[in-house]
Design a protein around this motif. Structure first.
Motif, short mmCIF file in Angstrom:
data_model
loop_
_atom_site.label_atom_id
_atom_site.label_comp_id
_atom_site.label_asym_id
_atom_site.label_seq_id
_atom_site.Cartn_x
_atom_site.Cartn_y
_atom_site.Cartn_z
N VAL A 253 17.41 62.21 -17.99
CA VAL A 253 16.58 61.21 -17.31
C VAL A 253 15.32 60.87 -18.11
O VAL A 253 14.88 61.63 -18.96
N HIS A 254 14.75 59.73 -17.77
CA HIS A 254 13.49 59.26 -18.33
C HIS A 254 12.34 60.00 -17.64
O HIS A 254 12.24 60.00 -16.41
N ARG A 255 11.52 60.66 -18.42
CA ARG A 255 10.44 61.50 -17.87
C ARG A 255 9.50 60.70 -16.95
O ARG A 255 9.08 61.18 -15.92
N GLN A 256 9.17 59.46 -17.33
CA GLN A 256 8.20 58.70 -16.55
C GLN A 256 8.70 58.25 -15.19
O GLN A 256 7.97 58.29 -14.21
N CYS A 257 9.96 57.79 -15.09
CA CYS A 257 10.42 57.25 -13.81
C CYS A 257 11.56 58.04 -13.17
O CYS A 257 11.89 57.80 -12.02
N GLY A 258 12.20 58.93 -13.92
CA GLY A 258 13.27 59.75 -13.36
C GLY A 258 14.65 59.12 -13.37
O GLY A 258 15.61 59.75 -12.94
N ALA A 259 14.76 57.89 -13.86
CA ALA A 259 16.07 57.23 -13.91
C ALA A 259 16.90 57.80 -15.06
O ALA A 259 16.36 58.27 -16.06
N GLU A 260 18.23 57.74 -14.90
CA GLU A 260 19.11 58.24 -15.95
C GLU A 260 18.96 57.39 -17.22
O GLU A 260 18.74 56.19 -17.16
N VAL A 261 19.07 58.07 -18.35
CA VAL A 261 18.95 57.43 -19.65
C VAL A 261 20.31 56.90 -20.07
O VAL A 261 21.32 57.56 -19.87
N GLU A 262 20.32 55.71 -20.63
CA GLU A 262 21.53 55.15 -21.22
C GLU A 262 21.31 55.04 -22.71
O GLU A 262 20.22 54.73 -23.16
N TYR A 263 22.34 55.32 -23.46
CA TYR A 263 22.26 55.24 -24.91
C TYR A 263 23.19 54.13 -25.35
O TYR A 263 24.38 54.17 -25.06
N GLU A 264 22.64 53.11 -26.00
CA GLU A 264 23.43 51.95 -26.38
C GLU A 264 23.33 51.72 -27.88
O GLU A 264 22.35 52.10 -28.51
N ILE A 265 24.32 51.05 -28.40
CA ILE A 265 24.31 50.66 -29.80
C ILE A 265 23.84 49.22 -29.88
O ILE A 265 24.34 48.36 -29.16
N ARG A 266 22.84 49.00 -30.76
CA ARG A 266 22.28 47.66 -30.92
C ARG A 266 22.39 47.22 -32.37
O ARG A 266 22.34 48.02 -33.29
N CYS A 267 22.45 45.92 -32.56
CA CYS A 267 22.49 45.33 -33.89
C CYS A 267 21.10 45.40 -34.51
O CYS A 267 20.11 45.08 -33.85
N SER A 268 21.03 45.82 -35.78
CA SER A 268 19.73 45.94 -36.45
C SER A 268 19.11 44.58 -36.78
O SER A 268 17.92 44.49 -37.02
N THR A 269 19.90 43.52 -36.79
CA THR A 269 19.38 42.18 -37.11
C THR A 269 19.01 41.38 -35.86
O THR A 269 17.88 40.96 -35.70
N CYS A 270 19.98 41.22 -34.94
CA CYS A 270 19.71 40.37 -33.78
C CYS A 270 19.20 41.15 -32.57
O CYS A 270 18.70 40.56 -31.62
N GLY A 271 19.33 42.47 -32.60
CA GLY A 271 18.85 43.29 -31.49
C GLY A 271 19.77 43.32 -30.28
O GLY A 271 19.47 43.98 -29.29
N GLY A 272 20.89 42.63 -30.35
CA GLY A 272 21.81 42.58 -29.22
C GLY A 272 22.64 43.85 -29.08
O GLY A 272 22.86 44.57 -30.05
#
Length: 150
Positions: A107-126
């Protein structure tokens, strides 16, 4: 050793792929363990194996060993070691989904929500769909044998 494998994943596994190594890293990253006795108590691993794994991780630059005023050493994660956190998160999420849920949520320490890990493009950020991830030969790549002077 992965002889004949000239691959960054194989080289990484030579350092962190031994049995117990990722669990030692998990305890250091998420439980903030720094002492041999903490790892020993948590993992119930043979003392000689634990010592060997810790030494390997120190030699690789993942931990820095620091002598304590009291007996023993403290094992502190380096930036290189801290950068393995997403690997442990991804492996845990994979285990939760495909093997069976473990005892903790990440979880995210600040809000307690579960963390998601995603793959993003290094150029467009999508976000990148896993079906769209592939490899290609690197430009200006030198095999590790050449770099090692063999």
């Amino acid at each position: 050793m992965y002889e004949g494998e000239d691959c960054a994943a194989a080289r990484a596994l030579e350092v962190v792929g031994e049995r117990w190594s990722l669990l030692i890293l998990r305890d250091a990253l998420f439980r903030h363990f720094t002492r041999y006795s903490q790892f020993q108590s948590s993992l119930a691993i043979a003392p000689n194996i634990l010592a060997k794994r810790l030494n390997t991780l120190v030699e690789a630059g993942i931990f820095r060993a620091s002598a304590l005023e009291s007996r023993g050493q403290e094992y502190l994660l380096t930036d290189m070691g801290q950068s393995l956190k997403p690997v442990i998160v991804s492996l845990t999420r994979w285990g939760d989904q495909w093997i069976g849920p473990g005892p903790v949520d990440i979880v995210h320490r600040q809000c307690g929500a579960e963390v998601e890990y995603e793959i993003r493009c290094s150029t467009c950020g999508g976000d990148v769909d896993l079906a769209d991830v592939q490899t290609r030969p690197r430009r200006r790549y030198m095999p590790t044998e050449y770099l090692r002077g063999n």
